[in-house]
Design an enzyme around this catalytic site. Sequence first.
Site, mmCIF file in Angstrom:
data_model
loop_
_atom_site.group_PDB
_atom_site.id
_atom_site.type_symbol
_atom_site.label_atom_id
_atom_site.label_comp_id
_atom_site.label_asym_id
_atom_site.label_seq_id
_atom_site.Cartn_x
_atom_site.Cartn_y
_atom_site.Cartn_z
ATOM 1 N N ARG A 1 42.162 134.592 72.525
ATOM 2 C CA ARG A 1 40.904 133.913 72.238
ATOM 3 C C ARG A 1 39.784 134.535 73.043
ATOM 4 O O ARG A 1 39.951 134.845 74.225
ATOM 5 C CB ARG A 1 41.029 132.427 72.550
ATOM 6 C CG ARG A 1 39.913 131.582 71.988
ATOM 7 C CD ARG A 1 40.245 130.107 72.126
ATOM 8 N NE ARG A 1 41.493 129.763 71.444
ATOM 9 C CZ ARG A 1 41.998 128.544 71.423
ATOM 10 N NH1 ARG A 1 41.382 127.567 72.058
ATOM 11 N NH2 ARG A 1 43.116 128.298 70.782
ATOM 12 N N ASP B 1 40.404 118.649 64.014
ATOM 13 C CA ASP B 1 39.656 119.631 64.790
ATOM 14 C C ASP B 1 39.280 120.809 63.894
ATOM 15 O O ASP B 1 39.490 120.779 62.682
ATOM 16 C CB ASP B 1 40.442 120.068 66.022
ATOM 17 C CG ASP B 1 41.614 120.970 65.687
ATOM 18 O OD1 ASP B 1 42.150 120.859 64.568
ATOM 19 O OD2 ASP B 1 42.006 121.786 66.544
ATOM 20 N N HIS C 1 47.890 117.428 69.111
ATOM 21 C CA HIS C 1 48.874 118.243 68.371
ATOM 22 C C HIS C 1 50.147 117.415 68.183
ATOM 23 O O HIS C 1 50.684 116.880 69.152
ATOM 24 C CB HIS C 1 49.232 119.511 69.152
ATOM 25 C CG HIS C 1 48.138 120.518 69.219
ATOM 26 N ND1 HIS C 1 47.986 121.504 68.280
ATOM 27 C CD2 HIS C 1 47.138 120.704 70.119
ATOM 28 C CE1 HIS C 1 46.946 122.267 68.591
ATOM 29 N NE2 HIS C 1 46.412 121.793 69.710
ATOM 30 N N LYS D 1 46.191 132.975 66.548
ATOM 31 C CA LYS D 1 47.456 132.295 66.806
ATOM 32 C C LYS D 1 48.517 133.044 66.010
ATOM 33 O O LYS D 1 48.385 133.204 64.792
ATOM 34 C CB LYS D 1 47.373 130.827 66.388
ATOM 35 C CG LYS D 1 46.371 130.032 67.219
ATOM 36 C CD LYS D 1 46.301 128.569 66.790
ATOM 37 C CE LYS D 1 45.321 127.794 67.659
ATOM 38 N NZ LYS D 1 45.212 126.369 67.240
ATOM 39 N N ASP E 1 40.401 123.743 63.204
ATOM 40 C CA ASP E 1 41.370 124.455 62.357
ATOM 41 C C ASP E 1 42.466 123.538 61.830
ATOM 42 O O ASP E 1 43.460 124.010 61.279
ATOM 43 C CB ASP E 1 41.976 125.647 63.092
ATOM 44 C CG ASP E 1 42.820 125.253 64.294
ATOM 45 O OD1 ASP E 1 42.568 124.183 64.867
ATOM 46 O OD2 ASP E 1 43.726 126.014 64.665
ATOM 47 N N ASP F 1 44.793 121.559 63.112
ATOM 48 C CA ASP F 1 46.129 121.355 63.689
ATOM 49 C C ASP F 1 46.170 120.192 64.675
ATOM 50 O O ASP F 1 47.203 119.915 65.271
ATOM 51 C CB ASP F 1 46.666 122.632 64.350
ATOM 52 C CG ASP F 1 45.790 123.145 65.485
ATOM 53 O OD1 ASP F 1 44.783 122.485 65.799
ATOM 54 O OD2 ASP F 1 46.099 124.211 66.037
ATOM 55 N N ARG F 2 45.035 119.472 64.831
ATOM 56 C CA ARG F 2 45.008 118.332 65.736
ATOM 57 C C ARG F 2 44.463 117.105 65.002
ATOM 58 O O ARG F 2 43.687 117.223 64.062
ATOM 59 C CB ARG F 2 44.153 118.622 66.971
ATOM 60 C CG ARG F 2 44.715 119.770 67.800
ATOM 61 C CD ARG F 2 44.163 119.742 69.208
ATOM 62 N NE ARG F 2 42.751 120.056 69.233
ATOM 63 C CZ ARG F 2 41.894 119.540 70.130
ATOM 64 N NH1 ARG F 2 42.319 118.682 71.029
ATOM 65 N NH2 ARG F 2 40.637 119.893 70.114
ATOM 66 N N SER G 1 39.812 127.417 66.875
ATOM 67 C CA SER G 1 40.278 126.054 67.091
ATOM 68 C C SER G 1 39.096 125.108 67.289
ATOM 69 O O SER G 1 38.208 125.024 66.456
ATOM 70 C CB SER G 1 41.250 126.015 68.267
ATOM 71 O OG SER G 1 41.848 124.744 68.388
ATOM 72 N N HIS G 2 39.069 124.406 68.424
ATOM 73 C CA HIS G 2 38.031 123.411 68.686
ATOM 74 C C HIS G 2 36.920 123.964 69.575
ATOM 75 O O HIS G 2 36.049 123.218 70.009
ATOM 76 C CB HIS G 2 38.650 122.194 69.382
ATOM 77 C CG HIS G 2 39.329 122.550 70.680
ATOM 78 N ND1 HIS G 2 40.568 123.151 70.719
ATOM 79 C CD2 HIS G 2 38.922 122.414 71.966
ATOM 80 C CE1 HIS G 2 40.896 123.360 71.993
ATOM 81 N NE2 HIS G 2 39.931 122.923 72.758
#
Length: 772
Positions: free
Chosen positions: A327, A551, A638, A425, A553, A555-556, A415-416
């Site tokens: 990242r 979030d 997650h 990822k 992407d 995944d949360r 992501s966030h």
Amino acid sequence: MSDEDKRKLQLDPAQWARLLAVITLFLLVLGLWFAIAGGRQLQADMRLDSLQVARDDAVTETQRNLQSFRRKFSATLASPAVAAALKTGDNAAASRAIEAAWPDLMRSEVWPADLQERYASLPASGFGSLAVGEAALAEGKPVARIISTAGGERLALAAPAAGPQVQVLGYVELPLERATHGVAAARLSSGTYLSLRQGARDVLERGDLTLKGSAESLAAKVADSDLRVAAAVPDDVLVPLGLGAIAAIGTGGILLLAALGVWLGVRPRMLGKVLGADAGDVQTLAELQLTQAEEAQPKPKREITDSATAKASVVIDRSIFRAYDIRGVMGQTLDAGVAELIGQAIGSLMHDKGLEDIVVGRDGRLSGPELTEGLITGLRKAGRNVIDIGLVPTPVVYFGCFHLRTGCGVAITGSHNPPDYNGFKIVVGGETLSGAAITDLHARIAEDQLLEADSRGTLDERDISDDYVERIAGDIQIGQRLKVVVDAGNGAAGVIGPRVLEAIGAEVTPLFCDIDGTFPNHHPDPSDPQNLTALVQMVERLEADIGIAFDGDGDRLGVITRAGKNIYPDRLLMLFAADVLQRNPGAVIVYDVKCTGRLPAHILRHGGSPLMWKTGHSLIKAKMRETEAELAGEMSGHFFFAERWYGFDDGIYAAARLLEILDGSGYTPDEVFDALPDGISTPEIKVEAPDGDPHAFVERFRSIARFEGARLSTIDGLRVDWPDGWGLVRASNTTPVLVMRFDADSNPAMARIQQAFREQLLAVQPGMALPF
């Protein structure tokens, strides 16, 4: 047109011969394709029919056997000998009477219905047996489940004693073969797969084990139990035009007859007309080629040289290779050139592992297309075949690794994090890269150990969104039409998230679901309560049953109740754990160090095995594989379901499972959440790390801080537990901040714990700005 022009357009005999030969060959190949594909499809259809019969027979026999055992157990408990012993309170005598009536039992016991002794003797008493007992008490009837014991897997039954008031619980164990006989005895065709499953565990597998990943599509439930029989056949044969087997065989026959007609009928007549001669005087294609061989000029061979090209100078910042992903900031530490080298490094790793195909997807950030192009270039340069699935949430990339059977994937996502962040990822060989595997990619680049294949890999574009939605909706359907507001924060889940929840039966109102990489409405991080303000207002205004937040992407997961209460992820994990443990007694449930201390007690109460581990999606997934856990969760939101799903973190799927639980509870969502153990807790508190290095500060804090009368855990950062609460300081692996969280049974306990941490933190770093 002049006669000379017409003559130029006419074909000479050799050209006619070649044209007719090509037509014949085309018809021949096409006919063989249709006929062979149709024949293979016919075989596949027959094999599928045979497998479905075997599966249904196995389900019927398994159901019949379980019903027989439950009836026998109820009759035994009601028998005069057992009833007399229970009446006198002699549980040991009752157990012996049960054994006398049922000689092949491997274990027979009678327990007080409060189960306090069983809980007090955990883990020696066994989580699985305790969970069966709890289920029998909850359902008020005999329950049968397969459990793991020290002596191996067995079929366990528990039943409350008959009478107006339950005072004892009977418990027996039978050999596992009593439950698996139906699958073991089924007639199975070669090249197929059959499995008796409970939760995500295969109790007994038969046939081709490589097919197990797709067996859920043909699974059939064993009624009144947690068992099911899963089945699979190889992938469908590719039949031209999607025809059925008989139609394809018929079409192939017609094409073969047409090829024969062209060669034996049309060809002699046509060439005869062209040459002005009888068909018998016409040269064959072989004769024409022989005649022209001497006239043909040899063509010079084309030489291909492989000249090395100078690689552009690209600076790689080692800091972007984090603990569980890559990242960085676009334009500073990330660009297309960096992405290309990362892609080539991933491709080189895949080559070492013998892996060829990889799925690539991206979130909605503005830098996504540029990084995707660079990454794909690097992967193909390493000879890997790329399947680009476009703009999707990260869980859809993970799903693609299974659905497309690549085992490898890269989600390009920040992501966030803020809009100028982005990253990667990475999944290789079914494992999410973390730790040393991430730094190994940097080492490959730094040491120029990058594979450059002789030929570039292929690039294919696929849309698997419908497959993802259908896979979830095929497993989850809710009866009541729950009103749900979905806030995607303008992230990648904005389109497919609402689609999934609508497909399972919910009434969805979208909020900020237009995908916009600048995130104009609020930051796409549901762990920060400030980002949920609009969702709280919308749920209240629409009188919705629940609010769901994703979030950036997808995944949360974040959850808001109708009353506007933020249900923290560790409490959601309590709900998920209780549901999963109903079907998987004794299962391991993994949670991260930021979760409440009430969570492990809740898991134990429901017959599970709690395990605390480090924060980080890839670290949690690795621990799940190691322990064969059925479920895991993090305080960040997650959630990882191995039961009925694939074990990766997926906020959208977790939302679907949540609605399924709420639908089947018989209570309102607010009532369900209010029934969960609760206390005083803070959200994640993020504090800027001194000198921008959170890991160095945490190491100093571990060595200097002193907490009297508390239990210290250094799994991830420093967690300090007291009997009435706990506190945590850890280093973020994604941004240069310290992450803190506090949890207590009461407000005075919270104040005391925070004050203890404040004193120790300031002792290490005087002047640190703390929000508590």
